[in-house]
Motif scaffolding. Structure first.
Motif, mmCIF file in Angstrom:
data_model
loop_
_atom_site.group_PDB
_atom_site.id
_atom_site.type_symbol
_atom_site.label_atom_id
_atom_site.label_comp_id
_atom_site.label_asym_id
_atom_site.label_seq_id
_atom_site.Cartn_x
_atom_site.Cartn_y
_atom_site.Cartn_z
ATOM 1 N N ASP A 140 -83.639 -53.353 90.337
ATOM 2 C CA ASP A 140 -82.807 -52.060 90.286
ATOM 3 C C ASP A 140 -82.309 -51.515 89.471
ATOM 4 O OD1 ASP A 140 -81.741 -49.987 92.461
ATOM 5 O OD2 ASP A 140 -81.292 -51.548 93.677
ATOM 6 N N SER A 141 -81.301 -50.713 89.363
ATOM 7 C CA SER A 141 -80.443 -50.686 88.693
ATOM 8 C C SER A 141 -79.370 -51.382 88.577
ATOM 9 C CB SER A 141 -79.974 -49.341 88.638
ATOM 10 O OG SER A 141 -78.834 -48.983 89.687
ATOM 11 N N SER A 142 -78.539 -51.600 87.258
ATOM 12 C CA SER A 142 -77.884 -52.880 87.011
ATOM 13 C C SER A 142 -78.318 -54.149 87.063
ATOM 14 C CB SER A 142 -76.629 -52.450 87.543
ATOM 15 O OG SER A 142 -76.175 -51.610 87.519
ATOM 16 N N PRO A 143 -79.657 -54.370 86.860
ATOM 17 C CA PRO A 143 -80.374 -56.202 87.253
ATOM 18 C C PRO A 143 -79.897 -57.022 86.636
ATOM 19 C CG PRO A 143 -81.067 -55.154 85.733
ATOM 20 C CD PRO A 143 -80.387 -54.168 86.233
ATOM 21 N N GLY A 144 -79.154 -57.657 87.933
ATOM 22 C CA GLY A 144 -78.376 -59.143 87.434
ATOM 23 C C GLY A 144 -77.233 -58.953 87.739
ATOM 24 N N CYS A 145 -76.242 -57.922 88.338
ATOM 25 C CA CYS A 145 -74.944 -57.722 87.950
ATOM 26 C C CYS A 145 -74.865 -57.886 89.485
ATOM 27 C CB CYS A 145 -74.511 -56.317 87.566
ATOM 28 S SG CYS A 145 -74.786 -55.760 86.014
ATOM 29 N N TRP A 146 -73.205 -58.305 89.384
ATOM 30 C CA TRP A 146 -72.439 -58.448 90.919
ATOM 31 C C TRP A 146 -71.824 -57.798 91.233
ATOM 32 C CZ3 TRP A 146 -73.724 -63.156 93.587
ATOM 33 C CH2 TRP A 146 -74.535 -64.196 92.953
ATOM 34 N N GLU A 147 -71.119 -57.281 92.308
ATOM 35 C CA GLU A 147 -70.496 -56.203 93.481
ATOM 36 C C GLU A 147 -70.498 -56.417 94.245
ATOM 37 O OE1 GLU A 147 -73.566 -53.014 92.578
ATOM 38 O OE2 GLU A 147 -74.711 -53.903 93.857
ATOM 39 N N GLY A 148 -69.734 -55.770 95.324
ATOM 40 C CA GLY A 148 -69.061 -55.466 96.505
ATOM 41 C C GLY A 148 -70.736 -55.347 97.517
ATOM 42 N N SER B 250 -65.032 -63.378 78.899
ATOM 43 C CA SER B 250 -65.837 -64.116 78.363
ATOM 44 C C SER B 250 -67.369 -63.942 78.830
ATOM 45 C CB SER B 250 -65.644 -65.808 78.775
ATOM 46 O OG SER B 250 -66.511 -66.985 78.126
ATOM 47 N N THR B 251 -68.147 -64.347 77.862
ATOM 48 C CA THR B 251 -69.186 -64.598 78.108
ATOM 49 C C THR B 251 -69.718 -65.358 78.376
ATOM 50 O OG1 THR B 251 -69.543 -65.335 75.469
ATOM 51 C CG2 THR B 251 -69.882 -62.922 76.189
ATOM 52 N N ASN B 252 -69.609 -66.367 78.682
ATOM 53 C CA ASN B 252 -69.274 -67.724 79.534
ATOM 54 C C ASN B 252 -69.372 -67.627 80.698
ATOM 55 O OD1 ASN B 252 -70.469 -69.074 77.086
ATOM 56 N ND2 ASN B 252 -68.532 -69.681 76.622
ATOM 57 N N GLY B 253 -68.853 -67.223 81.909
ATOM 58 C CA GLY B 253 -68.744 -66.944 83.348
ATOM 59 C C GLY B 253 -69.442 -66.762 83.712
ATOM 60 N N LEU B 254 -68.978 -66.916 85.058
ATOM 61 C CA LEU B 254 -70.745 -66.782 85.770
ATOM 62 C C LEU B 254 -71.137 -65.749 86.740
ATOM 63 C CD1 LEU B 254 -68.570 -69.388 88.814
ATOM 64 C CD2 LEU B 254 -70.932 -70.234 86.755
ATOM 65 N N TYR B 255 -69.968 -64.822 86.359
ATOM 66 C CA TYR B 255 -70.828 -63.330 87.007
ATOM 67 C C TYR B 255 -70.739 -62.107 85.681
ATOM 68 C CZ TYR B 255 -69.184 -66.285 90.760
ATOM 69 O OH TYR B 255 -68.785 -67.083 92.090
ATOM 70 N N LYS B 256 -72.006 -61.799 86.085
ATOM 71 C CA LYS B 256 -71.742 -60.768 85.348
ATOM 72 C C LYS B 256 -71.574 -58.737 85.502
ATOM 73 C CE LYS B 256 -75.385 -57.834 82.936
ATOM 74 N NZ LYS B 256 -77.088 -57.397 82.348
ATOM 75 N N PHE B 257 -71.224 -58.193 85.512
ATOM 76 C CA PHE B 257 -70.114 -57.356 86.445
ATOM 77 C C PHE B 257 -71.110 -56.027 85.863
ATOM 78 C CE2 PHE B 257 -67.118 -60.317 86.916
ATOM 79 C CZ PHE B 257 -67.548 -60.336 88.415
ATOM 80 N N PRO B 258 -71.195 -54.563 86.175
ATOM 81 C CA PRO B 258 -71.563 -53.097 85.256
ATOM 82 C C PRO B 258 -71.051 -53.084 84.721
ATOM 83 C CG PRO B 258 -71.751 -53.735 88.395
ATOM 84 C CD PRO B 258 -71.115 -54.152 87.653
ATOM 85 N N SER B 259 -71.593 -52.330 83.720
ATOM 86 C CA SER B 259 -70.800 -51.804 82.429
ATOM 87 C C SER B 259 -69.820 -50.460 82.967
ATOM 88 C CB SER B 259 -71.876 -51.670 81.061
ATOM 89 O OG SER B 259 -72.144 -53.151 80.986
ATOM 90 N N PRO B 260 -69.431 -50.737 81.708
ATOM 91 C CA PRO B 260 -69.027 -48.484 82.225
ATOM 92 C C PRO B 260 -69.781 -47.939 81.534
ATOM 93 C CG PRO B 260 -67.084 -50.082 81.487
ATOM 94 C CD PRO B 260 -68.490 -50.718 80.937
ATOM 95 N N PRO B 261 -70.182 -46.759 82.486
ATOM 96 C CA PRO B 261 -68.717 -45.870 82.538
ATOM 97 C C PRO B 261 -68.978 -45.787 84.611
ATOM 98 C CG PRO B 261 -71.180 -44.166 82.463
ATOM 99 C CD PRO B 261 -71.305 -45.593 81.602
ATOM 100 N N THR B 262 -70.137 -46.845 84.886
ATOM 101 C CA THR B 262 -69.814 -47.009 86.618
ATOM 102 C C THR B 262 -68.617 -47.811 87.039
ATOM 103 O OG1 THR B 262 -71.479 -49.163 86.291
ATOM 104 C CG2 THR B 262 -72.384 -46.901 86.405
ATOM 105 N N GLY B 263 -67.780 -46.894 87.035
ATOM 106 C CA GLY B 263 -66.480 -47.377 87.014
ATOM 107 C C GLY B 263 -65.572 -49.045 86.881
ATOM 108 N N SER B 264 -64.646 -49.612 86.845
ATOM 109 C CA SER B 264 -64.077 -50.553 86.591
ATOM 110 C C SER B 264 -64.183 -51.437 87.826
ATOM 111 C CB SER B 264 -62.640 -50.311 86.631
ATOM 112 O OG SER B 264 -62.067 -49.533 87.307
ATOM 113 N N HIS B 265 -65.804 -51.893 87.886
ATOM 114 C CA HIS B 265 -65.997 -52.495 89.291
ATOM 115 C C HIS B 265 -65.294 -54.153 88.919
ATOM 116 C CE1 HIS B 265 -68.120 -53.290 92.867
ATOM 117 N NE2 HIS B 265 -68.327 -54.641 92.079
#
Length: 198
Positions: free
Chosen positions: A54-62, A169-184
């Motif tokens: 899917d779009s933003s593959p592997g990213c975490w969200e609600g 940090s890049t060592n965090g557990l979760y990758k979040f969608p990058s801007p410009p798709t909002g400041s998730h």
């Protein structure tokens, strides 16, 4: 769909066509649900990991997605529907508005459209149960999450510290969608702050 709406959010119960018409500068509307568990010593938020296809593959969200004016009577009906479709959970209360994010999106054909996402703090029926006349939180291991595999591949109940570390940090557990798709990621932290104030 029967759910409680906090009185200060009654504006979101107007017909979705009227809500959209009042914002002619926006081409598309989306919603997001932030669901917390209080069964631990500190609050935890439900995050879903997007499918790799899917779009933003592997990213975490609600849980969330697009409002569907042809199917949803209100923006909050969109919220309830998307929450159920993506997590299998039933919204019982819409507690507060957490954030409104707007951004410009370029379609595959090159056209630009302006999108807006409304993120809400919600409670779900499956998050608590009655015990000796009181509502008690259900352990996260007992909350029945059901993912739509074409959209999400995993879920987690994340702590605020883990979200904060993932932002810093890049060592965090979760990758979040990058801007410009909002400041998730920042909206998730705002949701934690709202929960802690309650």
């Amino acid at each position: 769909m029967t759910y409680y709406v906090a009185p200060h959010l009654n504006y979101f119960t107007i017909p979705i066509a009227d809500f959209i018409a009042a914002r002619p500068e926006i081409d598309g509307f989306a919603i997001c649900a932030y669901i917390f568990s209080r069964a631990h010593s500190t609050p935890r938020i439900l995050l879903l990991q997007r499918a790799l296809s899917d779009s933003s593959p592997g990213c975490w969200e609600g849980p969330g997605g697009a409002c569907e004016p042809e199917n949803d009577k209100t923006v909050l009906d969109s919220l309830v529907r998307e929450t159920f479709e993506e997590s299998g959970l039933h919204v019982s209360r819409v507690v507060d508005l957490v954030a409104v994010d707007c951004w410009e999106h370029r379609r595959r054909n090159g056209d630009k459209i302006r999108l807006a996402k409304y993120s809400f703090l919600v409670e779900v029926c499956e998050g608590s149960k009655e015990f000796e006349g009181k509502q008690e939180p259900v352990p996260t291991s007992e909350i029945p999450i059901r993912l739509e595999p074409t959209e999400h591949q995993a879920f987690v109940w994340a702590t605020e510290d883990d979200v904060q570390l993932s932002i810093e940090s890049t060592n965090g557990l979760y990758k979040f969608p990058s801007p410009p798709t909002g400041s998730h990621a920042l909206s998730i932290l705002r949701a934690f702050q709202q929960v802690e104030r309650r």
